[in-house]
Design a protein around this motif. Sequence first.
Motif, PDB file in Angstrom:
ATOM      1  N   ILE A 260      -2.214   4.462  -1.309  1.00  0.00           N
ATOM      2  CA  ILE A 260      -0.859   3.928  -1.483  1.00  0.00           C
ATOM      3  C   ILE A 260      -0.368   3.455  -2.905  1.00  0.00           C
ATOM      4  O   ILE A 260       0.504   3.611  -3.414  1.00  0.00           O
ATOM      5  CB  ILE A 260      -0.617   2.685  -0.623  1.00  0.00           C
ATOM      6  CG1 ILE A 260      -0.745   3.313   1.012  1.00  0.00           C
ATOM      7  CG2 ILE A 260       0.507   1.892  -0.669  1.00  0.00           C
ATOM      8  CD1 ILE A 260      -1.140   2.162   1.988  1.00  0.00           C
ATOM      9  N   ALA A 261      -1.653   3.023  -3.723  1.00  0.00           N
ATOM     10  CA  ALA A 261      -1.442   2.486  -4.982  1.00  0.00           C
ATOM     11  C   ALA A 261      -1.023   3.493  -6.021  1.00  0.00           C
ATOM     12  O   ALA A 261      -0.303   3.323  -6.927  1.00  0.00           O
ATOM     13  CB  ALA A 261      -2.593   1.775  -5.340  1.00  0.00           C
ATOM     14  N   VAL A 281       6.900   1.948   0.706  1.00  0.00           N
ATOM     15  CA  VAL A 281       6.042   2.969   1.105  1.00  0.00           C
ATOM     16  C   VAL A 281       6.104   3.155   2.666  1.00  0.00           C
ATOM     17  O   VAL A 281       5.537   2.179   3.374  1.00  0.00           O
ATOM     18  CB  VAL A 281       4.746   2.641   0.689  1.00  0.00           C
ATOM     19  CG1 VAL A 281       3.701   3.797   0.879  1.00  0.00           C
ATOM     20  CG2 VAL A 281       4.850   2.352  -0.903  1.00  0.00           C
ATOM     21  N   ASP A 282       6.115   4.350   2.820  1.00  0.00           N
ATOM     22  CA  ASP A 282       6.228   4.735   4.169  1.00  0.00           C
ATOM     23  C   ASP A 282       4.853   5.429   4.698  1.00  0.00           C
ATOM     24  O   ASP A 282       4.667   6.183   3.882  1.00  0.00           O
ATOM     25  CB  ASP A 282       7.266   5.434   4.634  1.00  0.00           C
ATOM     26  CG  ASP A 282       8.698   4.789   4.833  1.00  0.00           C
ATOM     27  OD1 ASP A 282       8.952   4.321   5.886  1.00  0.00           O
ATOM     28  OD2 ASP A 282       9.562   4.984   3.965  1.00  0.00           O
ATOM     29  N   ILE A 283       4.237   4.938   5.605  1.00  0.00           N
ATOM     30  CA  ILE A 283       2.973   5.424   6.000  1.00  0.00           C
ATOM     31  C   ILE A 283       2.955   5.921   7.440  1.00  0.00           C
ATOM     32  O   ILE A 283       2.945   5.411   8.511  1.00  0.00           O
ATOM     33  CB  ILE A 283       1.783   4.060   5.778  1.00  0.00           C
ATOM     34  CG1 ILE A 283       1.877   3.497   4.742  1.00  0.00           C
ATOM     35  CG2 ILE A 283       0.419   4.716   6.088  1.00  0.00           C
ATOM     36  CD1 ILE A 283       1.361   2.098   4.588  1.00  0.00           C
ATOM     37  N   PRO A 284       2.833   7.320   7.551  1.00  0.00           N
ATOM     38  CA  PRO A 284       2.570   7.968   9.136  1.00  0.00           C
ATOM     39  C   PRO A 284       1.440   7.342   9.704  1.00  0.00           C
ATOM     40  O   PRO A 284       0.444   7.489   8.970  1.00  0.00           O
ATOM     41  CB  PRO A 284       2.657   9.485   8.498  1.00  0.00           C
ATOM     42  CG  PRO A 284       3.364   9.345   7.196  1.00  0.00           C
ATOM     43  CD  PRO A 284       2.968   8.452   6.473  1.00  0.00           C
ATOM     44  N   HIS A 285       1.631   7.419  10.924  1.00  0.00           N
ATOM     45  CA  HIS A 285       0.572   6.769  11.942  1.00  0.00           C
ATOM     46  C   HIS A 285       0.384   7.626  13.223  1.00  0.00           C
ATOM     47  O   HIS A 285       1.398   7.647  13.918  1.00  0.00           O
ATOM     48  CB  HIS A 285       0.538   5.100  12.205  1.00  0.00           C
ATOM     49  CG  HIS A 285      -0.222   4.837  13.039  1.00  0.00           C
ATOM     50  ND1 HIS A 285      -1.789   4.588  12.387  1.00  0.00           N
ATOM     51  CD2 HIS A 285      -0.357   4.388  14.525  1.00  0.00           C
ATOM     52  CE1 HIS A 285      -2.396   3.986  13.499  1.00  0.00           C
ATOM     53  NE2 HIS A 285      -1.341   3.725  14.811  1.00  0.00           N
ATOM     54  N   VAL A 305       5.353  -2.783  -1.667  1.00  0.00           N
ATOM     55  CA  VAL A 305       4.290  -2.791  -2.657  1.00  0.00           C
ATOM     56  C   VAL A 305       5.107  -3.161  -4.026  1.00  0.00           C
ATOM     57  O   VAL A 305       5.782  -2.551  -4.405  1.00  0.00           O
ATOM     58  CB  VAL A 305       3.295  -1.347  -2.625  1.00  0.00           C
ATOM     59  CG1 VAL A 305       2.449  -1.551  -3.817  1.00  0.00           C
ATOM     60  CG2 VAL A 305       2.713  -1.041  -1.398  1.00  0.00           C
ATOM     61  N   THR A 306       4.534  -4.117  -4.625  1.00  0.00           N
ATOM     62  CA  THR A 306       4.987  -4.621  -5.755  1.00  0.00           C
ATOM     63  C   THR A 306       4.428  -3.846  -7.181  1.00  0.00           C
ATOM     64  O   THR A 306       3.208  -3.717  -7.498  1.00  0.00           O
ATOM     65  CB  THR A 306       4.669  -6.301  -6.133  1.00  0.00           C
ATOM     66  OG1 THR A 306       5.344  -6.959  -5.036  1.00  0.00           O
ATOM     67  CG2 THR A 306       5.258  -6.716  -7.379  1.00  0.00           C
ATOM     68  N   CYS A 365       8.735   6.519  -1.332  1.00  0.00           N
ATOM     69  CA  CYS A 365       7.214   6.718  -1.396  1.00  0.00           C
ATOM     70  C   CYS A 365       6.649   7.025  -0.091  1.00  0.00           C
ATOM     71  O   CYS A 365       6.693   6.159   0.718  1.00  0.00           O
ATOM     72  CB  CYS A 365       6.584   5.917  -2.063  1.00  0.00           C
ATOM     73  SG  CYS A 365       4.848   5.840  -2.518  1.00  0.00           S
ATOM     74  N   LEU A 366       6.185   8.114   0.151  1.00  0.00           N
ATOM     75  CA  LEU A 366       5.519   8.449   1.520  1.00  0.00           C
ATOM     76  C   LEU A 366       4.076   9.027   1.169  1.00  0.00           C
ATOM     77  O   LEU A 366       3.914   9.833   0.421  1.00  0.00           O
ATOM     78  CB  LEU A 366       6.438   9.689   2.238  1.00  0.00           C
ATOM     79  CG  LEU A 366       5.863  10.390   3.481  1.00  0.00           C
ATOM     80  CD1 LEU A 366       6.161   9.236   4.342  1.00  0.00           C
ATOM     81  CD2 LEU A 366       6.369  11.721   3.711  1.00  0.00           C
TER      82      LEU A 366
END
Length: 456
Positions: A260-261, A281-285, A305-306, A365-366
């Motif tokens: 992610i970073a 940030v989109d995080i598929p789960h 996320v900063t 951001c994916l």
Amino acid sequence: MTLTAPAQFTAPVAVNRLTADDDLFLKLHSLYGNALVNQLAWRFDKPLDPEILTRFHAHLAHGFLARRVQPVRVPFARPYWLPATESLPLVWESVPVAEDEMLDWYFAQSRVDFDPTTGQVWRLSATTTTTGGTLVSLVTSHVASDGGAVLFAVGDALARLYDSPDVTAGSGQLVGSQPRNALAANVIDAGRQLRAVAHGIRAAIAARGVVEPDRNPRPALPEFPLPTQWSPADLVVQLDLTEWNAAATRHSGTTNGLLIALGAGILGRSGRVGDTAGIRVDIPHSMRTSDDPRANATTGLPISVTYRADERIDLAAVRSAVKRAATAYRDPATTPALQHLQPLQMVLPRFVLRHFARTAKAPECLCTNLGETASGVADFAGHHASAVLMRPVVCTNDTDMFRRVEVGVNLSFSTDGHTVTLAVTGADPDRFPSRAALRELLSAEFEAWGLAPQFW
């Protein structure tokens, strides 16, 4: 050679209705065609017997991916899945591919027309390399499968290579079948859908105070003089998993947090957002369960996320944000209202959905963490792939369309337990105008974390 014993499956209920995600991807397909496809790809350092791929193709054609959409005429009833009536043929290309042409060859495989109504929703292709190896690509439509579905189908096909292809024996039996009384079944489903819509509206009203992280508006400038058709910049890199995890641990983070970073850092370095911006940030789960018949069984966890110029992303803060998001999505009371309205999305008139689809924005951001998936699909009858790649492919399209939907950067992580394979796509034409520009930004971000990637 040793093959894993094929799994035994429990037959599903007769009718396997499209989910809200299936329905959304189907509607997007009708608007944009194959704007986004998934790709599972292999590199073999030695020649691969064409007969193996012929058998592999035959099993896929009778397996979990081999499905078609059956429309219904009863208002509000959902379409359902039936076994495919057609499949695209295996493609063996005759011109060997050089080492520095591999990425272009893999990307070129995304140029395919899918048809969810016949089941032409995947294509297997292969070619040789100038060094004597073999490249293999499986491109799939997101209408009929998410990443978990592809891995499930491929794993089953590889385990059954030397069995006779049979839809009643392998994962194909999970696709679904025609109801005995289609009219009655559809009327019943229409009633269920209307109740689901009413329940969803009530839940959305109750959750109206729940907010998700905002996305940043895309700056209009600079705008580069690019062709009317543009292919997003894509890169694939490999790193040692031990090195990756050590870097994450040094900075109080996790494997997933470092992914992610990197995504947020690349987006910040590109100038897409300013200093101290909160990047969504989109995080598929994955929500897939054992013997799950769904084509798409994935939800998304959004976090903020900063980004701070000249500083690494705070991995400890990322870790906390992911935990909070995962906890929130387990409780309907803290799930955003839009998630509750998915049943309503399925019954809205097409012209309304066309409006929403044309004004919708893509993720800025994916970041997709597929975990240790590569090891389960790396062996083709004793031939072990030197690398396995899984990624979403943002296909060639109108340059202005990319600007309008404000797409940003996509990252996809997978490992075989030893090596990390990371696919990166920069789909903002004015921040990532070329592969070289993306590589410069990615190299700088890796250097900030003390990582030394090997670029394909």
